[in-house]
Structure formats: structure tokens, C-alpha cells
Design a protein around this motif. Structure first.
Motif, short mmCIF file in Angstrom:
data_model
loop_
_atom_site.label_atom_id
_atom_site.label_comp_id
_atom_site.label_asym_id
_atom_site.label_seq_id
_atom_site.Cartn_x
_atom_site.Cartn_y
_atom_site.Cartn_z
N SER A 1 78.07 66.85 -17.64
CA SER A 1 76.98 66.53 -18.56
C SER A 1 76.62 67.73 -19.42
O SER A 1 76.30 67.58 -20.60
CB SER A 1 75.76 66.06 -17.76
N LYS A 2 76.70 68.94 -18.84
CA LYS A 2 76.31 70.11 -19.61
C LYS A 2 77.35 70.42 -20.69
O LYS A 2 77.01 70.77 -21.82
CB LYS A 2 76.17 71.31 -18.66
N VAL A 3 78.63 70.23 -20.30
CA VAL A 3 79.70 70.45 -21.27
C VAL A 3 79.53 69.48 -22.44
O VAL A 3 79.64 69.87 -23.61
CB VAL A 3 81.08 70.24 -20.60
N ALA A 4 79.23 68.21 -22.10
CA ALA A 4 79.08 67.20 -23.14
C ALA A 4 77.96 67.57 -24.10
O ALA A 4 78.14 67.50 -25.33
CB ALA A 4 78.78 65.84 -22.50
N SER B 1 80.14 74.82 -6.37
CA SER B 1 80.82 74.27 -7.55
C SER B 1 79.84 73.40 -8.32
O SER B 1 79.10 72.62 -7.74
CB SER B 1 82.03 73.44 -7.11
N ASN B 2 79.87 73.56 -9.58
CA ASN B 2 78.92 72.83 -10.40
C ASN B 2 79.67 71.83 -11.27
O ASN B 2 80.36 72.21 -12.20
CB ASN B 2 78.14 73.82 -11.26
N THR B 3 79.54 70.56 -10.93
CA THR B 3 80.30 69.55 -11.66
C THR B 3 79.73 69.29 -13.04
O THR B 3 80.33 68.57 -13.83
CB THR B 3 80.33 68.22 -10.87
N MET C 1 79.17 58.59 -12.31
CA MET C 1 79.35 58.66 -13.76
C MET C 1 78.04 58.32 -14.46
O MET C 1 77.31 57.43 -14.03
CB MET C 1 80.43 57.66 -14.22
N ALA C 2 77.76 59.06 -15.51
CA ALA C 2 76.59 58.71 -16.33
C ALA C 2 77.00 57.69 -17.39
O ALA C 2 76.29 56.71 -17.63
CB ALA C 2 76.04 59.97 -17.00
N LYS D 1 74.49 64.05 -13.79
CA LYS D 1 74.01 65.38 -13.36
C LYS D 1 73.99 65.45 -11.84
O LYS D 1 73.42 64.59 -11.18
CB LYS D 1 72.59 65.59 -13.89
N GLN D 2 74.66 66.43 -11.28
CA GLN D 2 74.64 66.58 -9.83
C GLN D 2 74.08 67.93 -9.42
O GLN D 2 73.56 68.09 -8.33
CB GLN D 2 76.07 66.47 -9.29
#
Lengths: 402, 224
Positions: free
Chosen positions: A161-164, A200-202, A139-140, A193-194
């Protein structure tokens, strides 16, 4: 003849014709360096894939609904059909197995996520709090889904993170509300960020509690169950337990597919190892070519040094000594070429590591032994014929005035 | 002591048998100074090569120091050659990439002699043949006479009993030739056996025993 004298004699010959010596060293060196670098590339790819699989989770067993079988009279009817759904109750029944540490049921769908005026279409994942540990997520900010009975849910979500950043820009997303479909969820966590990990891109997903996803997509059917075995040794037991527990729940029907991470990884491992070995062998062909070059040069040397060979015989050298002189020369060339090749190969590997730091380039130990050994063996083998020719030379003819 | 009896050697040249030696009988006592003369093709070099164990006769026996060497294996021949025989050639046959010193050292290297022993022998040989200030020079930096002196020093390095010289002055001017011959004759004066092959009567005439060959046979054997 003493060993030191033999080496000294061969050294004098090599030093006497610098360009010839350098050319052979170059050929040998290129061969050895090629083997080292190519196998380092292959081994790097193998380790990279292994790491990628490792990042999926460890001791993972994946349960899919349906069973793909091509046996039977009318496979067309069976393939792709799911006779019985995989349900949350099936997943909860897995608690009975002693080989299983934890599991996370998974529902996946696409949802329209809105925050204020912005909206974005993203994959929405429904799962439980265990998912975080199974998939080694980090978690960030904030927290992951809260633990609790998966049959009931709170209106919370975790975003990538990208969605946020796309929904909220530089504003803090934590504690804000988003709307997915006709439901509202409070953002309680943002994932670190992973990046891409096996497809799959989390960074680009939204995770909601399982029960919420069931209501959102109006389905009871699970997409997957991710199961973590207690240890590597427990993986086969976990797999057997899963099959047995769900078979009993499905009235004796074996209608699920269970994949272990190990099995998939082992397959990749085999493929990439075979690949490394193949390209390494192709590179080793250049060592064979270098061997032929040595033979050619030695044959020329026998012709050019006829007088010298005849002289050595007149001075009391035996045929064996003459052979030894030629073998020593070839051996020195091979050793020098192999050493140069190893150094150049290591430099090339370092360069590759600097260019692509995420791939662990590392020549496998067998290549580091096999490449110089092949160089030395080919050099010696290809010197047999020239050395024999030299030893058989008739001294009277070799010394004759003509 | 060299004793040849019934030595014959035949070469096949273009499918035709050439009799280089026909049943040669010859005895050479230790310390003798012998010259072999004759026109080219008379078999004098072949005889020298057989005495030097570089070539094997097709028939006859060769005894060297009471030992029949006709039946020895190649490796045994190499050993006898190394220990008992020194060769001097018309074209010197020095190894071009090695220094004068290294050339002289070569037979001792092949024999596996201890480096300390080699060093002391080399110092003596360089002094004896007047090559001290030429030791580090390569053959292309030496004059013809110096080259042949290096070759003689090399031939003497293993302390042989027999020195075989094939046209040793053939590639040298008259004056240098005389000098080299004097160096070779010192070997004889020191009690060694010296055999010189030449077609120059002036040089051949200096030997105490003079052989004349024609068509593979010894036709004259003069002494005194």
C-alpha cells in the motif's frame, strides 16, 4: 471462642487503629498489585510475540539453503557457504510429501521501481500464488499473483500500500504499468495495510511472479522456501520429508537448514515465561517486606497491649486463644490487602490495555492465585513469633501496676 | 473451698532471691468474706494471684473445690479461672476500645457461650450493677466508679464462686470507694466467696475474717 466472636474481636482491634490498619493494607495491596501488573505485562508481551508469529502464517516450515554447522576441522570454510543452490526444481519436488499442504518458493532482491516520472527503490519479492495463503496476506484492491506453472510468468505485479501511494499518489494504481529494472509489469493488486510483522513490512514491497524475479535478478537460486504443513501434528513429518527429499536431490548432502515456526515460538515462549516469572518473583519480594511490616506492627501491638493480653488471660483465655486473636488479625489484614491489591492490579491492567491496545495484557492465572496466597502465607508466617510472644506473656507481670 | 498448704513463692530480683511467700497455710470456706492486709511487699498480691491461678507456687499444694490445681496444665488452669474465679483490679483493666457492654461480655465470649444466652445474662448484669444507660459507652466516657462497676459485672458474668479484688478502691475517691465496696459486698451477701486485698484498715476491717501479712507470712488471722 466462637469464630464470629473471634472475627468481631479482631475487627474491633483493626477499627480501633485506623491509620495502622490502612498502612498495612497499603503495603500488602501494593505488593499484590505489583505482582499482578508485572506478570500481566510479561504475559502480554508473550502473547504479543505469539500473535506476531501467528501472523507470519500457521504451521510454517521455513527452508533455507546452506547449513550452518560449527563442527569439523575447518569451520571457516564451511560457514556461510552454500555448496548447492536451492532451486525451483527442489521446491517442486516437495509436492511428493503428504504432510505438506502448500509451499511458496521465494526470491528476494532490491529493485528500482518506476511509474511515470517517479521511482523508488524497494525490496522485490518473487514468489507464487500460494504465498498469499501461507502468509495470510490480504488484498485491498485487485488480485494476488495468478496461479499457474511457476516456470513461466506473466508480466504482472502486486504492490504494497505504501509503494502504491508513493508511486501513484492519489491516482488509482490498479491496471497501471510499472517498470522494474528493464521489465514492465502491470499492477494487478494492492495489498492491505498490515504494518510491521516480525521485521518484514509488506506495505513496502513489490511482489512479482517467481520466473520474472529469476530473470530480473539473473539467478536460479532461491532465498527461502516457505512450506505450510497440513496441520500442527504434521509439522515434524513435513520437516523430515523436506530434509529427505532435498537430501536425495542433492546427492545425499544435507546442505539445507529447516526451521519450524513452532520451534522458534517455543524458544520465545520459554524466554518470556522465565522473564515473567522472574519479574513476578521480584515483585513478590515486596510481599515479603509487607510481611515483615506486619510482624513489626504485631510485635509493637504485643508490647502495647500487654495489659489487655494479661487481662484476657485473667479472664480465662488460653494461650491458644491469644495466638488465635493475633492470627485472625493478621489474616484479616492479609485478606483485605490481597483483595485491594487484586482490584488495583486489575485497574492498572485496564489502564495499560487502554494505553497499548495492541498488546493483550492479561495476568496469568497462576499469578492471580500466587499473589494473594503469598500475601496470606507471609502474613501468617510473620505473625507466628509475635503471637507466641503474646501467648507466653506472664499475666501477673502484664497486669502489674508498673 | 480453698485450701492452701505450704505455699511458697520466690522471685529472682536482680539475681537475689526474694521470698514473696514462705510456707503459707490457708483455708477459705465458701461464702467467706476475707480481707488481706499488710504493707507493700508483704506478699498479699502474690497470695491473691496464686489463689486466682494467675501465678504458680514454687512449693506446696493448692486445692480448689477438692481438686488439686497445682498440677494442672496452663489450658486447664485457664478453664478453671474462667469458670470459678472473678478478678477485680485496682486499675479496672477495661479494654479501652470496647464499650461497657462488650467489656462485660468478654469472659463469656472467651468461654464461647451462645450469643442468645449472653444477651440475657448481659441484660441482668447491666440491671444489677445500674449500668443500663452506660452500656454503649467506652471506658474513657465512664467515671471511675462506673468503670469499677463494669469490672465487677465482668467478673460476675461467668457466675464464679470466688471473687478476688486487688485494692478495688485504691484508685477511687472515698465516697465512690464506699459505693464500690458495697457492690462487692453484695456478692458475699449472695453467698459468694469474697477476698479483698487492701492496705486500708478501714476497708479491711469490714470483712468478717481479716488476715495480716508480713514478709511473706500470715502473721494474724482474726475472725468476727
Amino acid at each position: 471462642m466462637r469464630l464470629a466472636d473471634l472475627l468481631d474481636f479482631a475487627w474491633q482491634v483493626l477499627r480501633g487503629s485506623v491509620s495502622r490498619t490502612l498502612l498495612i493494607l497499603l503495603a500488602m495491596g501494593i505488593g499484590v498489585a505489583a505482582v499482578v501488573m508485572v506478570t500481566a505485562l510479561g504475559e502480554g508481551a508473550r502473547l504479543y510475540v505469539a500473535n506476531q508469529f501467528g501472523s507470519l502464517g500457521s504451521n510454517l516450515v521455513i527452508v533455507l539453503p546452506g547449513r550452518s554447522e560449527t563442527s569439523g576441522a575447518m569451520p571457516g570454510i564451511l560457514i556461510g557457504k552454500t555448496p548447492r543452490d536451492l532451486t525451483l526444481e527442489d521446491a517442486l519436488a516437495l509436492k511428493r510429501s503428504h504432510a505438506i499442504r502448500r509451499f511458496a518458493p521465494l526470491i528476494i532482491g532490491a529493485g528500482d521501481v518506476q511509474a511515470g516520472a517517479r521511482s523508488r527503490e524497494t525490496p522485490v519479492l518473487g514468489s507464487t500464488s500460494e504465498l498469499m495463503d501461507i502468509r495470510h496476506m490480504e488484498m485491498a484492491q485487485g488480485k494476488f499473483l495468478p496461479p499457474g506453472d511457476p516456470r513461466h510468468s506473466q508480466p504482472v505485479c502486486v504492490v504494497g500500500s505504501k509503494v502504491a501511494s508513493e508511486l501513484f499518489g492519489s491516482r488509482p494504481a490498479l491496471g497501471e504499468w510499472v517498470r522494474i529494472g528493464d521489465r514492465r509489469f502491470r499492477v494487478i493488486g494492492i495489498m492491505a495495510k498490515q504494518g510491521q510483522s516480525m521485521g518484514s513490512n509488506t506495505d513496502e514491497i513489490v511482489i512479482v511472479p517467481l520466473a520474472a524475479a529469476q530473470a530480473l535478478f539473473n539467478t536460479e537460486s532461491l532465498f527461502r522456501i516457505l512450506v505450510e504443513a497440513k496441520s500442527r501434528e504434521q509439522i515434524p513429518y513435513a520437516q523430515a520429508d523436506v530434509e529427505e527429499i532435498i537430501r536425495l536431490r542433492h546427492e545425499g548432502e544435507r546442505d539445507i537448514t529447516v526451521i519450524t515456526q513452532d520451534a522458534v515460538l517455543a524458544t520465545f515462549d520459554r524466554i518470556l515465561n522465565a522473564l515473567t516469572l522472574t519479574v513476578g518473583s521480584i515483585a513478590a519480594i515486596s510481599l515479603g517486606v509487607a510481611g515483615i511490616l506486619i510482624m513489626n506492627v504485631m510485635l509493637i501491638a504485643v508490647t502495647q497491649r500487654r495489659r489487655e493480653i494479661g487481662l484476657l488471660k485473667a479472664l480465662g483465655a488460653t494461650g491458644g486463644q491469644i495466638r488465635l486473636v493475633f492470627f485472625t488479625e493478621a489474616l484479616l489484614l492479609a485478606l483485605g490487602g490481597a483483595a485491594a491489591g487484586l482490584v488495583v492490579g486489575e485497574l492498572g491492567r485496564n489502564f495499560a490495555v487502554q494505553m497499548y491496545p495492541e498488546i493483550p495484557f492479561q495476568a496469568p492465572w497462576w499469578a492471580l492465585i500466587a499473589a494473594p496466597a503469598t500475601a496470606i502465607i507471609t502474613a501468617v508466617l510473620f505473625t507466628v513469633a509475635p503471637a507466641r510472644r503474646a501467648a507466653k506473656l506472664d499475666p501477673v507481670q502484664a497486669l502489674s501496676r508498673r | 473451698m480453698i485450701r492452701l498448704s505450704g505455699i511458697a513463692r520466690t522471685f529472682l530480683v536482680g539475681g537475689e532471691a526474694v521470698h514473696a511467700l514462705r510456707a503459707v497455710d490457708l483455708s477459705i470456706t465458701p461464702g467467706e468474706y476475707l480481707s488481706i492486709m499488710g504493707p507493700s511487699g508483704s506478699g498479699k498480691s502474690t497470695l491473691l494471684n496464686i489463689i486466682g491461678l494467675l501465678d504458680r507456687p514454687d512449693a506446696g499444694t493448692y486445692e480448689l473445690d477438692e481438686r488439686n490445681v497445682t498440677a494442672l496444665s496452663d489450658n486447664e488452669l485457664a478453664r478453671v479461672r474462667r469458670e470459678k474465679i472473678g478478678f477485680v483490679f485496682q486499675f479496672f483493666h477495661l479494654v479501652p476500645r470496647l464499650t461497657a457492654l462488650q467489656n462485660i461480655e468478654l469472659p463469656m465470649v472467651l468461654a464461647g457461650i451462645d450469643p442468645a444466652e449472653r444477651k440475657s445474662r448481659l441484660a441482668r448484669l447491666l440491671a444489677e450493677y445500674g449500668l443500663e444507660d452506660r452500656a454503649g459507652h467506652r471506658p474513657d466516657q465512664l467515671s471511675g466508679g462506673q468503670c469499677q462497676r463494669v469490672a465487677i459485672a465482668r467478673a460476675m458474668s461467668m457466675g464464679p464462686t470466688v471473687i478476688l479484688a486487688d485494692e478495688p478502691t485504691g484508685n477511687l475517691d472515698r465516697h465512690t470507694g464506699q459505693e464500690v465496696l458495697a457492690v462487692l459486698e453484695r456478692v458475699h451477701e449472695n453467698g459468694g466467696t469474697l477476698v479483698i486485698v487492701t492496705h486500708d484498715p478501714e476497708i479491711g476491717g469490714r470483712a468478717q475474717r481479716r488476715l495480716r501479712m508480713l514478709d511473706g507470712a500470715v502473721v494474724a488471722d482474726e475472725k468476727g
